[in-house]
Motif scaffolding. Structure first.
Motif, PDB file in Angstrom:
ATOM      1  N   ALA A  40       0.858  -1.185   0.000  1.00 30.65           N
ATOM      2  CA  ALA A  40       0.000   0.000   0.000  1.00 30.65           C
ATOM      3  C   ALA A  40       0.893   1.234   0.000  1.00 30.65           C
ATOM      4  O   ALA A  40       2.095   1.149   0.290  1.00 30.65           O
ATOM      5  N   LEU A  42       1.185   5.591   0.983  1.00 29.37           N
ATOM      6  CA  LEU A  42       0.659   6.716   1.745  1.00 29.37           C
ATOM      7  C   LEU A  42       0.032   7.764   0.843  1.00 29.37           C
ATOM      8  O   LEU A  42      -0.997   8.355   1.167  1.00 29.37           O
ATOM      9  N   GLU A  43       0.671   8.028  -0.288  1.00 24.27           N
ATOM     10  CA  GLU A  43       0.177   9.083  -1.172  1.00 24.27           C
ATOM     11  C   GLU A  43       0.763   8.923  -2.569  1.00 24.27           C
ATOM     12  O   GLU A  43       1.651   8.113  -2.795  1.00 24.27           O
ATOM     13  N   LYS A  46      -1.439   4.348  -6.034  1.00 25.29           N
ATOM     14  CA  LYS A  46      -2.365   3.360  -5.472  1.00 25.29           C
ATOM     15  C   LYS A  46      -1.744   1.970  -5.506  1.00 25.29           C
ATOM     16  O   LYS A  46      -0.804   1.736  -6.261  1.00 25.29           O
ATOM     17  N   THR A  48      -4.166   2.558  -1.934  1.00 30.81           N
ATOM     18  CA  THR A  48      -4.041   3.249  -0.661  1.00 30.81           C
ATOM     19  C   THR A  48      -4.038   2.231   0.474  1.00 30.81           C
ATOM     20  O   THR A  48      -4.330   1.038   0.276  1.00 30.81           O
ATOM     21  N   SER A  50      -6.177   2.087   2.980  1.00 30.05           N
ATOM     22  CA  SER A  50      -7.548   1.618   3.188  1.00 30.05           C
ATOM     23  C   SER A  50      -7.961   0.596   2.136  1.00 30.05           C
ATOM     24  O   SER A  50      -8.603  -0.420   2.458  1.00 30.05           O
ATOM     25  N   GLU A  51      -7.608   0.849   0.886  1.00 32.52           N
ATOM     26  CA  GLU A  51      -7.974  -0.082  -0.189  1.00 32.52           C
ATOM     27  C   GLU A  51      -7.357  -1.456   0.057  1.00 32.52           C
ATOM     28  O   GLU A  51      -8.020  -2.493  -0.101  1.00 32.52           O
ATOM     29  N   GLU A  84      -5.001   6.236   9.656  1.00 36.86           N
ATOM     30  CA  GLU A  84      -5.608   5.337   8.674  1.00 36.86           C
ATOM     31  C   GLU A  84      -6.045   4.028   9.331  1.00 36.86           C
ATOM     32  O   GLU A  84      -7.127   3.501   9.056  1.00 36.86           O
TER      33      GLU A  84
END
Length: 263
Positions: A40, A42-43, A46, A48, A50-51, A84
């Motif tokens: 995953a 942070l920014e 993708k 993310t 959460s995903e 998160e």
């Protein structure tokens, strides 16, 4: 103990940097005995956090080992990632997380700096300039300075630390006074992957006086892989701590796949 492992990178605007990160993590995954391992960011790219977590939860995972692939503990490690995780835990109260420490000042990271310097250094009357990103938190500033002191002790040559953004001295300030003291200064970018900050260092060194040569950045070396696995072992065994890494953890814990245990 853990149903899944999630490796969190910063993310880069340059696909080359993201590719380097993924290739490194894939090499780590090959040595970890867990069938559910995902990446995953942070920014900037993708998937993310959460995903990735929601995907794994949908597959039945409940107990997560979170592995931030970060040099030092600062805003991302102390605030962004925990926020998160808190968001996900409120949505899925049955899940639990354990987060590893960043690379920090682990002895393997000191060894990696020495490795990069030795690959370039071939002159006398020299010094080393470690250049980090910098931070509004003291931890990363003091961490790089501590690594510099350990490298200086092992190599027996002066080592200075400077910073690109927040932190003193700046890279430009250090490069202004070092030529008056040393015939040659080797600049070591203390950065993980290819990106804008690394390009800035390279350009600054290129347009500087002949005093400066540049070393390779960290670039996900095998020593970094060993450090990351040690951090995972510490978290698994309940030994994850913040701050200095001495004394070193015992080598008894082994998170590698059994088939690679002699590697």
């Amino acid at each position: 103990m853990f149903d899944a492992v999630v490796y969190i990178g910063h993310g880069s605007r340059r696909e080359e940097g993201n590719t380097q990160f993924k290739r490194f993590i894939e090499s780590v995954m090959a040595d970890i005995d867990n069938p559910n391992q995902e990446i995953a960011f942070l920014e900037l790219t993708k998937p993310t956090i959460s995903e990735t977590l929601e995907k794994l939860i949908a597959q039945g995972a409940k107990r997560f080992l979170i592995v931030p692939v970060l040099l030092f503990s600062a805003l991302h490690h102390k605030l962004d990632i925990p926020e998160e995780l808190g968001f996900i835990q409120r949505r899925y109260p049955f899940v639990s997380f354990k987060m590893t420490e960043p690379f920090g000042t682990h002895p393997y990271m000191v060894d990696l700096v020495i490795k990069r310097i030795k690959a370039e250094k071939n002159e006398q009357n020299t010094a080393i300039l470690l250049v980090g990103r910098g931070s509004s938190h003291l931890g990363p500033i003091q961490g790089l300075q501590q690594i510099g002191r350990k490298v200086e002790h092992k190599l027996g040559i002066p080592v200075y630390a400077a910073f690109l953004k927040l932190g003193k001295p700046s890279m430009e300030e250090a490069m202004a006074f070092l030529p008056y003291r040393y015939k040659k200064v080797y600049v070591m970018p203390y950065l993980l992957f290819t990106g804008l900050l690394l390009e800035k260092i390279k350009q600054t060194v290129f347009y500087s006086k002949d005093t400066f040569d540049i070393c390779q950045n960290l670039e996900f070396d095998e020593l970094m892989k060993k450090t990351l696995i040690k951090r995972m072992e510490e978290a698994r065994d309940g030994e994850a701590v913040s701050g200095n890494d001495e004394p070193e953890r015992q080598e008894g814990s082994d998170y590698r796949r059994r088939k690679n245990s002699s590697a």
